[in-house]
Write an enzyme that holds these catalytic residues in place. Sequence first.
Site, PDB file in Angstrom:
ATOM      1  N   HIS A 149       7.750   0.633   3.426  1.00 21.90           N
ATOM      2  CA  HIS A 149       7.540  -0.186   2.899  1.00 21.90           C
ATOM      3  C   HIS A 149       8.809  -0.964   2.803  1.00 21.90           C
ATOM      4  CE1 HIS A 149       3.589  -0.084   2.469  1.00 21.90           C
ATOM      5  NE2 HIS A 149       3.693   0.702   2.143  1.00 21.90           N
ATOM      6  N   ASP A 156      -0.414  -0.594   4.857  1.00 17.64           N
ATOM      7  CA  ASP A 156      -1.446  -0.130   4.086  1.00 17.64           C
ATOM      8  C   ASP A 156      -2.921  -0.231   4.630  1.00 17.64           C
ATOM      9  OD1 ASP A 156       0.833   1.511   2.557  1.00 17.64           O
ATOM     10  OD2 ASP A 156       0.697   0.574   0.709  1.00 17.64           O
ATOM     11  N   GLU A 213      -2.088  10.179   2.065  1.00 25.04           N
ATOM     12  CA  GLU A 213      -2.837   8.830   2.468  1.00 25.04           C
ATOM     13  C   GLU A 213      -3.679   8.098   3.841  1.00 25.04           C
ATOM     14  OE1 GLU A 213       0.123   6.087   0.870  1.00 25.04           O
ATOM     15  OE2 GLU A 213       0.649   7.605  -0.961  1.00 25.04           O
ATOM     16  N   HIS A 216      -1.706   4.636   4.672  1.00 24.43           N
ATOM     17  CA  HIS A 216      -0.989   4.151   5.003  1.00 24.43           C
ATOM     18  C   HIS A 216      -0.251   4.728   6.182  1.00 24.43           C
ATOM     19  CE1 HIS A 216       2.993   4.009   3.994  1.00 24.43           C
ATOM     20  NE2 HIS A 216       3.986   4.538   4.531  1.00 24.43           N
TER      21      HIS A 216
END
EC number: 3.4.13.22
Length: 235
Positions: A149, A156, A213, A216
């Site tokens: 990120h 996301d 996740e 992501h």
Amino acid sequence: MNNIRILLILLLIAACKDHKRSQINESENMPEAQEIKAPLPDDKPVLRSFEGLADTTFVRLADFSEDFLYDMRYATENNFLKAKVYDCPECYTRVMTAKALIAANKDFMKKGYKIKFFDCYRPNSVQYKMWEIVPNPQYVADPVKGSIHNKGGAVDITLATLDGVDLDMGTDFDFFGKRAYHDNMDLPREILDNRKLLKEGMESHGFWGIRTEWWHYNLTASSNQKIADFKWECK
């Protein structure tokens, strides 16, 4: 006497004819009516081009496509931190990531869906803020090492219909538990199909996910970029 009456009638008829001629002449001399046009709506902003931009340049995604949806959670308190860590909700990425996202979104839109963002590029200083709130590497990347990120190569996301209805992915964004794992097959078929649609669509454009996740995705080509602390201006 009768002659006088006839004369008066003739004079009255003549006067009426003169009045009609006058009305006709006036109408012929009047300017033609002009069509009144309604004001045109404001022109849509012209989207920018990637031409001349290096792949490593940071760009605001909304300047290059109008086809995305946004729910930038870290600009609110509606996130697992229960804190607002962005001053304003913006989605920035590097050019290489933006190009891949736009290409992926075009393919999703052909199937009736579009990408919705929860988080995009994250300045490293914000990573430090998050670490102060939750200093646990299971949930927040150590800001010293940084995350993708912070490199402008991770997003996301979820998928929504073209009308803006989110697909059911089984959990909310930032749900930390087994139900959010990609390899958890103990879920309703609809949820598994929705996650598969998102995963396969992103992977076909150079992204890869992480096991725990479903939201992501990292752009493979961005993994060797440097951690950045570029900050955008709030308008």
